[in-house]
Scaffold this motif. Structure first.
Motif, PDB file in Angstrom:
ATOM      1  N   TYR A  63      21.713 -31.434  52.087  1.00 55.52           N
ATOM      2  CA  TYR A  63      21.303 -30.203  51.412  1.00 55.52           C
ATOM      3  C   TYR A  63      21.864 -28.954  52.083  1.00 55.52           C
ATOM      4  O   TYR A  63      21.602 -27.849  51.636  1.00 55.52           O
ATOM      5  CB  TYR A  63      19.778 -30.115  51.357  1.00 55.52           C
ATOM      6  N   THR A  71      15.981 -22.609  55.383  1.00 54.35           N
ATOM      7  CA  THR A  71      15.004 -23.041  54.394  1.00 54.35           C
ATOM      8  C   THR A  71      15.725 -23.832  53.316  1.00 54.35           C
ATOM      9  O   THR A  71      16.819 -23.457  52.890  1.00 54.35           O
ATOM     10  CB  THR A  71      14.306 -21.821  53.752  1.00 54.35           C
ATOM     11  N   PHE A  72      15.114 -24.922  52.881  1.00 56.52           N
ATOM     12  CA  PHE A  72      15.701 -25.787  51.862  1.00 56.52           C
ATOM     13  C   PHE A  72      14.684 -26.040  50.763  1.00 56.52           C
ATOM     14  O   PHE A  72      13.509 -26.244  51.040  1.00 56.52           O
ATOM     15  CB  PHE A  72      16.121 -27.133  52.467  1.00 56.52           C
ATOM     16  N   LYS A  73      15.145 -26.036  49.516  1.00 57.62           N
ATOM     17  CA  LYS A  73      14.336 -26.430  48.361  1.00 57.62           C
ATOM     18  C   LYS A  73      15.001 -27.678  47.796  1.00 57.62           C
ATOM     19  O   LYS A  73      16.179 -27.649  47.440  1.00 57.62           O
ATOM     20  CB  LYS A  73      14.310 -25.346  47.287  1.00 57.62           C
ATOM     21  N   ASN A  75      14.853 -30.676  44.932  1.00 55.46           N
ATOM     22  CA  ASN A  75      14.263 -31.092  43.662  1.00 55.46           C
ATOM     23  C   ASN A  75      13.587 -32.441  43.829  1.00 55.46           C
ATOM     24  O   ASN A  75      14.191 -33.381  44.345  1.00 55.46           O
ATOM     25  CB  ASN A  75      15.339 -31.212  42.572  1.00 55.46           C
ATOM     26  N   THR A  76      12.339 -32.517  43.398  1.00 60.20           N
ATOM     27  CA  THR A  76      11.609 -33.773  43.465  1.00 60.20           C
ATOM     28  C   THR A  76      11.069 -34.112  42.091  1.00 60.20           C
ATOM     29  O   THR A  76      11.080 -33.269  41.188  1.00 60.20           O
ATOM     30  CB  THR A  76      10.475 -33.704  44.508  1.00 60.20           C
ATOM     31  N   LYS A  83       7.710 -29.078  41.451  1.00 60.85           N
ATOM     32  CA  LYS A  83       9.061 -29.531  41.134  1.00 60.85           C
ATOM     33  C   LYS A  83       9.960 -29.650  42.349  1.00 60.85           C
ATOM     34  O   LYS A  83      11.096 -30.070  42.227  1.00 60.85           O
ATOM     35  CB  LYS A  83       9.715 -28.557  40.149  1.00 60.85           C
ATOM     36  N   ASP A  84       9.484 -29.225  43.508  1.00 61.53           N
ATOM     37  CA  ASP A  84      10.369 -29.284  44.673  1.00 61.53           C
ATOM     38  C   ASP A  84       9.587 -29.504  45.958  1.00 61.53           C
ATOM     39  O   ASP A  84       8.376 -29.358  46.004  1.00 61.53           O
ATOM     40  CB  ASP A  84      11.229 -28.028  44.785  1.00 61.53           C
ATOM     41  N   SER A  86       9.746 -28.170  49.897  1.00 57.96           N
ATOM     42  CA  SER A  86      10.303 -27.109  50.735  1.00 57.96           C
ATOM     43  C   SER A  86      10.361 -27.599  52.173  1.00 57.96           C
ATOM     44  O   SER A  86       9.407 -28.201  52.664  1.00 57.96           O
ATOM     45  CB  SER A  86       9.427 -25.853  50.697  1.00 57.96           C
TER      46      SER A  86
END
Length: 173
Positions: A63, A71-73, A75-76, A83-84, A86
């Motif tokens: 990612y 910081t990373f988002k 998608n889940t 929906k994500d 973090s």
């Protein structure tokens, strides 16, 4: 699994048709009932990662570059409006502040703040704090506001490998 009750959700992602289907079942005293089923469109260009896949992809920089303060988002699989996932790698300053609050000695480790769908760990917020090695291997974690228990702390004592999962057949043929 809680006592003799089980809940299970099966997701099927069809990226060719951009469709996600799911089935949620409950089993109580051996009786299986379909609790919920549904389907929805997967937005173009989106791939869903479950929490385990996200963990391994994150550790392998899938990612982006892993540096303090990032910081990373991720998608889940959408579940109850989430929906994500973090992931925040705490900055050096934030890490030191939390280390001082906890009375934790300085080591060659990193502090990650992770927000997952709260249903996964049955928490009020879905927030987890992980101390990890420099290779992003978890050393200890705090599940924040675990329902009815408050903060739940765990230290990982050792890692072992179950050799029964290693193929013994010659797969090169």
């Amino acid at each position: 699994i809680i006592g003799s009750s089980k809940e299970r959700t099966i997701h099927h992602m069809d990226y060719a048709t951009h469709t996600r289907r799911w089935f949620h079942t409950k089993t109580d005293s051996g009786v299986i009932t379909l609790d919920e089923k549904g389907s929805e469109e997967i937005p173009a260009g989106i791939t869903y990662d479950d929490i385990l896949t996200a963990f391994y992809n994150f550790r392998n920089s899938a990612y982006g570059k892993l540096v303090k303060g990032s910081t990373f988002k991720i998608n889940t699989i959408p579940e109850k409006g989430v929906k994500d996932i973090s992931v925040i790698i705490k900055s050096e300053k934030e890490e030191e502040e939390i280390r001082a609050q906890l009375g934790r000695e300085k080591g060659d480790e990193l502090l990650l703040n992770v927000i997952v769908p709260k249903e996964i760990f049955k928490t009020k917020t879905g927030e987890l704090l992980f101390w990890s090695s420099k290779n992003y291997i978890p050393l200890s974690t705090t599940v924040v506001e675990y329902i009815m228990l408050g903060d739940l702390h765990a230290n990982f004592v050792k890692r072992t490998m179950d050799k029964s999962f290693i193929p013994t057949a010659d797969l090169s043929k």
